[in-house]
Design an enzyme around this catalytic site. Structure first.
Site, PDB file in Angstrom:
ATOM      1  N   ASP A   1       0.807  -1.211   0.141  1.00  0.00           N
ATOM      2  CA  ASP A   1      -0.062   0.056  -0.072  1.00  0.00           C
ATOM      3  C   ASP A   1       0.821   1.258   0.068  1.00  0.00           C
ATOM      4  O   ASP A   1       0.217   2.322  -0.105  1.00  0.00           O
ATOM      5  CB  ASP A   1      -1.021  -0.012   1.239  1.00  0.00           C
TER       6      ASP A   1
ATOM      7  N   ASP B   1     -10.255  -5.984  10.995  1.00  0.00           N
ATOM      8  CA  ASP B   1     -10.544  -7.270  11.396  1.00  0.00           C
ATOM      9  C   ASP B   1     -11.774  -7.634  12.354  1.00  0.00           C
ATOM     10  O   ASP B   1     -12.561  -8.248  12.128  1.00  0.00           O
ATOM     11  CB  ASP B   1      -9.269  -7.841  12.017  1.00  0.00           C
TER      12      ASP B   1
END
Length: 736
Positions: A146, A449
């Site tokens: 990223d 998550d």
């Protein structure tokens, strides 16, 4: 902890329910009665208050203990029916598979900054997954960069070359530690072949680290036109926040072979498109882009997500996963299988409680006895179908190629495949779609998550927690206090974002998953609320003690024993649980100390930061945890010395609390020596003593140490000024 065995059919794995679950329920009932009695006592004291100070003290203690009671209640779901799954039988898989081929596996590894997350750490992790004891043509490794860094791409180009030697070496030697960094660091058997492979690895490591240190890839390191074409994608306007999609196939299973002639796994470097005008949704956005690109290129039915610093410690892990996936009793609704995060870099007594035993082991086992553990970001095997709606409500993606049942029948480097992969990785692809809300990894929280796992459970999916005796994965933990509390602040702010998202675990979650699962998720959603009672008990009784005021019952009062029962009962039960789950008494002591430190640092600052953001005063950002290890910091950590060497505002409250508790202890002793109310002050003195003992590392860092990890002088001076201010205010309040 004792467990009673329950053996599913087929005999591929075993689950064991804790024999202590009934004792846990009995203890919870008794403890709940004591809590109710305490809250009743606080309510009476509040109603009978005769002064402003007594009213304020009673109200504050009632609030504190009500929050403690709520947080205690949320933890009881973890002790209701804990399950252990340690035994799997991968050797029986061939018999059960009956000639069927193994399902393909896509491995997602995420990194974002080559200077905070060293590329060689990521490379070593990727090599360990490539070397799984699993058909190599069924494995595809996707690296999501990223940060869009040429340095990371270069490191993986070198890794692809080294993998041709490393993978057959692992098979030939049947080694378990298939991360080359971990293997060569261990006491491995010596032979000329091993030394040759080690030399190849060290040469690669030196080359990559020298390139990272210089900050650019020199022409001398670009050896082929194919590599030059790849690096030419980094044009003058290419930045980490403004660049096109980069997809580079480094290894293709159908074409590339290792030195022994065996097929290699697919290895794909990927950096999604980013533009300053488009939201990128942090790690969740990167994972969703990876989910779509992998669907176009390989579309494996199994997906493993990993952090860049987590490596495989057991090459049979995918086979162990199949041992649970093939259980017909749970298969229809099984969405994912979560392994615990285990850290190999912890020092002997884990001074920063980086193990997070409750988060990654104790509480996760408890949730496994309900609907299953939450997703913790790494070491998780997903069934790809889970990303597209509930078990009975498939959400069809906008193009057929993204469907989890779609079959890829073209080579991954074919022009059609690469063109479509670039299309689904564009930054505006998700606009006006269900991605991030009902499809893929979920947006709206810094902890994608927890949020994603929560939504999956609400949709009706189940999960399983596998905790084998040999850890499946090993990772790195922070080695400085600042990194430790910063990481926890980011997590806890992300948790509370879910609580205020409109899908509160206490209300929406309870309706969707059941009361106990709602409580289990609520515990983390309100993690920041620990700061309320911890901060109150760190300051209020001590300030009262400084002024010789008793706010707790006397020793002769029966209510004194109520306080003793609640305190001792909570700590003894916690100690027993910690040791039963493989901990030590010293690690438990450090764990409870860090719980208090977090309460007056990251939890307190996180709570303030979140509500300031809710008021629109500032916005939240994702802070990457550094994986770079400083030699001096590493030495202090190995010697179990706290590292405070950063002028962080989060250190001010804990330092202030440390000074006040020590001062109040001496003041209490003086009050008693001068004929004060010994019976009335004893509880406050015990509390001050307990906190002061826990604060020894802070006192040492303030006064006794001269190294770079000592408490910054500015923090000590600010904290001392705050202590004097609080003492003055409390003295004035006493006179009202």
């Amino acid at each position: 902890m004792g467990y009673a065995s329950v053996t599913p059919s087929p005999l591929l794995h075993k689950q064991e329910f804790s024999r202590a679950r009934y004792a846990n329920r009995a203890f919870a009932l008794v403890y709940a009665c004591a809590i109710v009695a305490l809250l009743y006592h606080h309510a009476l004291s509040l109603l009978q208050s005769t002064t402003l100070f007594s009213f304020a003290a009673s109200l504050t203690l009632l609030t504190s203990d009500a929050v403690l009671a709520f947080m205690w209640l949320t933890t009881q779901s973890y002790y209701y029916r804990p399950v252990s799954r340690r035994l799997t039988y991968p050797e029986k898989l061939e018999e059960v598979m009956k000639g069927r081929s193994f399902p393909a596996l896509d491995v997602f590894i995420c990194t974002a900054d080559p200077f905070k997350e060293p590329p060689m750490c990521t490379v070593s992790s990727a090599l360990s997954f490539m070397a799984y004891d699993y058909p190599p043509d069924k494995i595809s490794i996707y690296l999501s960069d990223d940060g869009g860094s040429k340095l990371t791409l270069f490191a993986f180009m070198e890794a692809a070359k080294f993998a041709r030697e490393w993978l057959p070496f692992c098979r030939e030697k049947a080694i378990l530690e298939r991360s080359p960094e971990a293997y060569f660091r261990s006491n491995h058997p010596w032979c000329p072949h091993t030394e040759r492979i080690k030399l190849l690895y060290e040469n690669m490591k030196d080359k990559v680290e020298s390139v990272v240190e210089r900050g650019y890839v020199g022409d001398e390191h670009i050896t082929t036109d194919h590599e030059r074409d790849a690096f030419n994608k980094w044009t003058d306007g290419f930045t980490r926040q403004n660049h096109p999609t980069v997809i580079q196939v480094l290894l293709e299973s159908k074409k590339d072979k290792d030195v022994k002639g065996h097929a290699m796994p697919n290895l794909i470097y990927f950096s999604r498109e980013k533009r300053p005008t488009s939201p990128h949704h942090f790690k969740a956005g990167a994972l969703n882009a990876l989910l779509r690109v992998s669907a176009i290129m390989t579309n494996a039915p199994l997906v493993l997500t990993q952090d860049c610093d987590n490596f495989s410690n057991d090459p049979e892990t995918p086979r162990r996963v199949l041992c649970t996936l093939l259980d017909p009793s749970i298969q229809p609704t099984l969405g994912y299988i979560q392994y615990p995060q285990i850290f190999h870099t912890l020092n002997k007594n884990d001074i920063y409680a980086g193990e997070f035993k409750r988060l990654y082991q104790t509480n996760t086992s408890g949730m496994d006895g309900l609907s299953g553990p939450c997703y913790v970001g790494s070491g998780c095997f997903f069934v790809r179908r889970v990303f597209f709606g509930g078990p009975s409500s498939l959400l069809s993606p906008d193009i057929h190629e993204l469907d989890p049942s779609s079959i890829v029948n073209k080579p991954i480097q074919s022009p059609d495949i690469l063109a479509l992969a670039h299309r689904v990785a564009s930054c505006d692809y998700e606009s006006k779609t269900l991605w991030g809300s009902k499809m893929g990894f979920r947006y709206g929280s810094l902890v994608e998550d927890y949020h994603t796992g929560y939504q999956f459970h609400c949709e009706g999916w189940k999960s399983i927690f596998l905790h084998p005796k040999r850890a499946a994965f090993l990772g790195d933990a922070p080695i400085t206090l600042f990194e430790a509390v910063t990481q926890t602040k980011r997590w806890s702010v992300g948790f509370i974002e879910v609580a205020f998202s409109g899908r509160n675990p206490l209300t929406y979650g309870t309706r969707a998953m059941g009361f106990l699962m709602g409580l289990a998720y609520s515990h983390y959603a309100y993690w920041l609320y620990w700061s309320i009672p911890i901060t109150i008990y760190a300051f209020l009784p001590q300030l009262a003690l400084l002024n010789g005021i008793s706010i707790f019952p006397k020793v002769s009062d029966p209510r004194f024993f109520l306080y003793a029962l609640l305190f001792i009962g909570a700590y003894v039960r916690d100690l027993i649980s910690f040791i039963q789950d493989g901990g030590t008494a010293q690690r438990w002591w450090n764990d409870q100390r860090m719980w208090m430190i977090r309460g007056v640092s990251c939890f307190l600052f996180g709570l303030v930061e979140f509500f300031v953001q809710r008021l629109g005063i500032c916005s939240l950002g994702f802070t990457l945890t550094s994986k770079v290890v400083d030699d001096q910091q590493s030495k202090r950590y190995d010697r179990q010395i706290f590292d405070f060497g950063v002028e962080s505002a989060m250190f001010v409250p804990m330092t202030t609390a440390a000074i006040i508790n020590l001062a109040s202890l001496f003041a209490g002793i003086m009050h008693i020596l001068n004929g004060g109310d010994k019976e009335g002050l004893i509880l406050q003195m015990c509390l001050s003593s307990f906190v002061a003992v826990n604060c020894w590392p802070i006192y040492e860092a303030m006064v006794l140490r001269t190294d770079s990890g000592k408490m910054p002088t500015k923090i000590t001076m600010v904290s001392t000024a705050l202590v004097l201010t609080l003492c003055g205010i409390s003295s004035l309040a006493d006179k009202l």
